[in-house]
Design a protein around this motif. Structure first.
Motif, short mmCIF file in Angstrom:
data_model
loop_
_atom_site.label_atom_id
_atom_site.label_comp_id
_atom_site.label_asym_id
_atom_site.label_seq_id
_atom_site.Cartn_x
_atom_site.Cartn_y
_atom_site.Cartn_z
N SER A 137 0.82 -1.21 0.00
CA SER A 137 0.00 0.00 0.00
C SER A 137 0.85 1.26 0.00
CB SER A 137 -0.94 0.00 1.21
OG SER A 137 -1.92 -1.02 1.08
N ALA A 138 2.14 1.15 0.37
CA ALA A 138 3.03 2.31 0.34
C ALA A 138 3.21 2.84 -1.08
CB ALA A 138 4.39 1.96 0.94
N PHE A 139 2.92 2.00 -2.08
CA PHE A 139 3.00 2.45 -3.47
C PHE A 139 1.64 2.44 -4.15
CE2 PHE A 139 4.03 1.39 -8.05
CZ PHE A 139 4.35 2.70 -8.40
N TYR A 140 0.87 1.34 -3.98
CA TYR A 140 -0.39 1.20 -4.71
C TYR A 140 -1.61 1.71 -3.95
CZ TYR A 140 2.09 -1.83 -8.01
OH TYR A 140 2.96 -2.31 -8.95
N GLY A 141 -1.51 1.89 -2.63
CA GLY A 141 -2.69 2.26 -1.86
C GLY A 141 -3.55 1.05 -1.58
N SER A 142 -4.88 1.20 -1.69
CA SER A 142 -5.81 0.12 -1.40
C SER A 142 -5.64 -1.04 -2.38
CB SER A 142 -7.25 0.64 -1.47
OG SER A 142 -8.19 -0.38 -1.24
N GLU A 143 -6.01 -2.24 -1.94
CA GLU A 143 -6.07 -3.49 -2.72
C GLU A 143 -4.78 -4.30 -2.69
OE1 GLU A 143 -9.36 -2.95 -6.19
OE2 GLU A 143 -7.49 -1.86 -6.47
N ALA A 144 -3.62 -3.69 -2.44
CA ALA A 144 -2.36 -4.44 -2.46
C ALA A 144 -1.88 -4.72 -1.05
CB ALA A 144 -1.31 -3.68 -3.25
N MET A 145 -2.79 -5.01 -0.11
CA MET A 145 -2.38 -5.17 1.28
C MET A 145 -1.69 -6.51 1.54
SD MET A 145 -6.07 -5.52 3.17
CE MET A 145 -5.74 -6.53 4.60
N ALA A 146 -1.72 -7.44 0.58
CA ALA A 146 -0.96 -8.69 0.72
C ALA A 146 0.15 -8.79 -0.32
CB ALA A 146 -1.89 -9.90 0.59
N GLY A 147 0.07 -8.00 -1.39
CA GLY A 147 1.06 -8.05 -2.46
C GLY A 147 0.42 -7.75 -3.80
N ALA A 148 1.17 -8.00 -4.86
CA ALA A 148 0.69 -7.69 -6.20
C ALA A 148 1.24 -8.70 -7.20
CB ALA A 148 1.10 -6.28 -6.62
N SER A 391 12.90 2.72 1.26
CA SER A 391 11.80 3.08 2.16
C SER A 391 10.76 3.88 1.38
CB SER A 391 12.31 3.89 3.35
OG SER A 391 12.96 5.07 2.91
N GLY A 392 9.52 3.70 1.77
CA GLY A 392 8.44 4.41 1.10
C GLY A 392 7.30 4.70 2.04
N ILE A 393 6.51 5.69 1.72
CA ILE A 393 5.35 6.04 2.53
C ILE A 393 4.30 6.65 1.62
CG2 ILE A 393 6.15 8.37 3.12
CD1 ILE A 393 4.95 7.84 5.95
N ARG A 394 3.05 6.40 1.95
CA ARG A 394 1.95 6.93 1.14
C ARG A 394 0.82 7.37 2.05
NH1 ARG A 394 -0.91 5.07 -4.44
NH2 ARG A 394 -3.06 5.58 -3.89
N LYS A 427 2.92 -1.90 6.03
CA LYS A 427 1.52 -1.89 6.41
C LYS A 427 0.66 -1.71 5.16
CE LYS A 427 1.96 -0.10 11.13
NZ LYS A 427 1.50 0.95 12.10
N GLY A 428 -0.52 -2.30 5.19
CA GLY A 428 -1.42 -2.20 4.04
C GLY A 428 -2.85 -2.00 4.48
#
Length: 641
Positions: A137-148, A391-394, A427-428
């Motif tokens: 979620s740090a890059f995609y936001g909602s829906e990717a809380m387990a991966g992509a 590191s990333g944050i959204r 975190k997602g």
């Protein structure tokens, strides 16, 4: 080239062999990050499947390819027409973002919370698959809380090309494929058209799909890339409804019909500035229309547990992402971006509630739209030429919900030229689906986002010539505010969704590859998974504790090669209305494909699935297809420029 659409990217690198310069291609990972990365520099848990790995098996559906991925479980509800789902590290199927060339495929109006049915993804154009595990979620936001998972298609071709393929097999299986590509000036193309159909594999099931895909590239300057990708599919399937007990236990012997039309397209532009700045713009449109006729599910010969229904859903997603990346130095890189998403979904239909004391044409309609905005930042630094830190944050703002902050940090350290250790934490979150918010019978507009926290630790090893590679990973995930039917309201006769559950998944996976001699190679993976619902202590349904895979590739001669694989899955729990909670047994399944290339332009193959004719189920009452074969003939002429 680099684009947020997730297009395949390569880096040219000269190497020396016998004093002759040769150019090789190093894969670049474009999924899960604003900064495309080489695999040996990535801090994430990533598996890359190239066409060279899965093409010799001649798969005709996505799940065949994904069986070898560690930490990933796929299931199929009986034959080809059954719904096919994926579970990344034990997470629910709708917790994984599935993309085609970076274009989201998750449909928030379906009754599975937005998960993707893998059975309706055409395989013909797929050139590479990138699976990134862990909260994104740090890059995609909602829906990717387990991966992509990103299915990357064949890029536009500058040289003229033509591919014709015909397939036929057991259970009235037929497939035809036409692909062509070429260029006119700065414009390059790759176009594909296919038709696939399957007769009755399991009682009363059927499958038919038409698809068309396009990759168009425009390059007028060495610093500017533009790409237009997309796909259209039209599928019609019949199978027993999910949860009905299938052909073995369903009390009502009528099947569900699902007719789906899906349009995906993405336009990306990438601008490179010599001073170290890189700008990326990506616009995607997802449009999905599904017509469903469900006969309902009987709990007893006279009592419906799920009423009959007929409805149509329409889902549209328009998404724009703009990213600016500054390469400060060879050791420092910083990215800043914004994403805006607009979703619109509606359902029109009726349910027959006469057996519940209601009307026979109870409205099942809803219409919801929402706009989501997110700003993200990402920083990558390299220390002492051995340590890479990413590191990333959204920050996300969504209509009707509190702002969400999603961080992620990962590190990779090169212990030696052949070994590295890496780890990550993130975190997602996932917004409630449009269906769970708007369904007039069970929906709840007060639902809150589901959330996740996950970490992993991995060790990678490879010999200098990469004849042997090994990876071992440990992972742990915690999911909160999970959406399910409220048991307290059920006791009062009220059926409504609520945020009630918490769950944990943890385990480990290992993958190995070995090429002892140039004509033989072995690949294997093994995953151990433990899942638990916090309140009850029960394991999550449809998640086996053990899953193993072994693949062997043999080049028998200059014109013949053999590819085989064995998949082993342990037992898991399941729920069907007629049987209630039960367990389905484990199984082992073997597939073999023989490829023959007698001429440069012609090739043929024989693909044998479930060669031992194993009898097994992944869902109680839904038997898997028995031994199946396919024969294929392919023509690829050499065309002159």
């Amino acid at each position: 080239m680099a684009s947020l659409s997730g297009l395949s990217m390569v880096l040219l690198k000269p190497v020396q062999a016998q004093d002759t310069p040769v150019t090789t291609l190093d894969t670049i990972i474009v999924t899960g990050s604003a900064q495309p990365t080489q695999p040996h520099q990535s801090t994430q848990s990533v598996t890359i499947l190239n066409a060279e790995q899965f093409a010799p098996l001649q798969p005709n559906r996505v799940t065949t390819m994904l069986q070898q991925v560690p930490g990933l479980h796929t299931d199929e509800m009986s034959g080809r027409s059954g719904i096919s789902s994926l579970y990344l590290r034990g997470a629910d199927p709708n917790f994984t973002l599935v993309m085609l060339d970076g274009i989201p495929m998750n449909d928030s109006t379906n009754q599975r919370g937005g998960s993707v049915d893998l059975s309706t993804i055409p395989i013909d154009r797929i050139d590479r698959v990138e699976i990134v595990r862990g909260p994104l979620s740090a890059f995609y936001g909602s829906e990717a809380m387990a991966g992509a998972i990103n299915f990357i298609t064949k890029s536009a071709s500058t040289a003229p090309s033509l591919r014709l393929l015909g397939e036929g097999g057991r259970f009235d299986y037929l497939k035809g494929l036409f692909q062509t590509g070429g260029s006119v000036g700065p414009l390059s193309t790759n176009i594909s058209i296919s038709h696939t159909q399957n007769g009755e594999q399991i009682e009363k099931d059927s499958f038919s799909m038409d698809s068309a895909g396009w990759n168009i590239s425009l390059q007028t300057d060495s610093n500017v890339d533009m790409h237009l990708n997309g796909q259209y599919t039209d599928s019609t399937v019949r199978s027993f409804p999910e949860g009905s007990g299938g052909s073995e236990f369903a009390l009502l012997r009528e099947t569900e019909r699902r007719k789906t039309q899906e349009f995906l397209t993405g336009l990306s532009a990438s601008f490179h500035i010599p001073s170290g700045w890189h700008y990326q713009v990506f616009l995607s449109v997802t449009r999905r229309v599904q017509d469903v006729s469900n006969p309902g599910i009987l709990a007893t010969p006279t009592l419906f547990a799920l009423p009959p229904s007929d409805f149509e859903t329409r889902y549209t997603r328009v998404q724009t992402r703009i990213t600016t990346t500054w390469t400060i130095s060879p050791q420092w890189k910083f990215s800043l971006g914004e994403q805006l998403t607009h979703e619109r979904g509606r359902r029109n239909g009726t349910q027959d509630l006469s057996s519940f004391g209601g009307t026979s044409d109870q409205s099942d309609d809803f219409a919801i739209r929402r706009t989501l905005g997110g700003t993200f930042a990402e920083l990558t630094s390299v220390w002492w030429h051995k340590l890479t830190v990413n590191s990333g944050i959204r920050a996300d703002i969504s209509q009707g919900f509190q702002p969400k902050i999603s961080p992620r940090i990962g590190a990779s350290y090169q212990l030696s030229p052949s070994m590295r250790i890496r780890g990550g934490y993130g975190k997602g979150f996932k917004l409630p689906s449009l269906s769970s918010l708007g369904d007039p019978l069970i929906g709840n507009p007060s639902l809150q986002p589901e959330t996740s926290v996950g970490w992993d630790l991995g060790l990678d090893y490879h010999t200098a010539d990469e004849e042997f590679t090994a990876t071992i990973e440990f992972f742990h995930n915690r999911f909160n505010n999970l959406i399910d039917l409220d048991p307290e309201l059920l006791n009062q006769g009220i059926i409504r969704l609520a945020n009630i559950d918490e769950a944990k998944t943890h385990g480990w996976n290992v993958s190995l590859s070995l090429t002892p001699i140039p004509i033989v190679s072995f690949q294997s993976s093994l995953t151990h998974l433990t899942t638990q619902v916090t309140e009850t202590g029960a394991s999550l349904r449809n998640r086996p504790k053990w899953r193993g895979w072994l693949g062997v590739t043999m080049r028998l001669s200059s014109t013949v090669n053999l590819k085989s694989q064995v998949t082993w899955v342990s037992s898991s729990s399941d729920f069907q209305v007629p049987t209630q909670t039960t367990r389905v047994g484990g199984f082992a399944k073997a597939d073999i494909t023989l490829n023959y290339h007698p001429f440069t332009t012609w090739s043929c193959y024989a693909a044998l699935e479930n060669v031992t004719n194993a009898s097994y189920e992944q869902f109680a009452g839904f038997p898997a297809p028995p031994f199946t074969f396919r024969l294929g003939l392919e023509y690829r002429p050499k065309l002159l420029d």
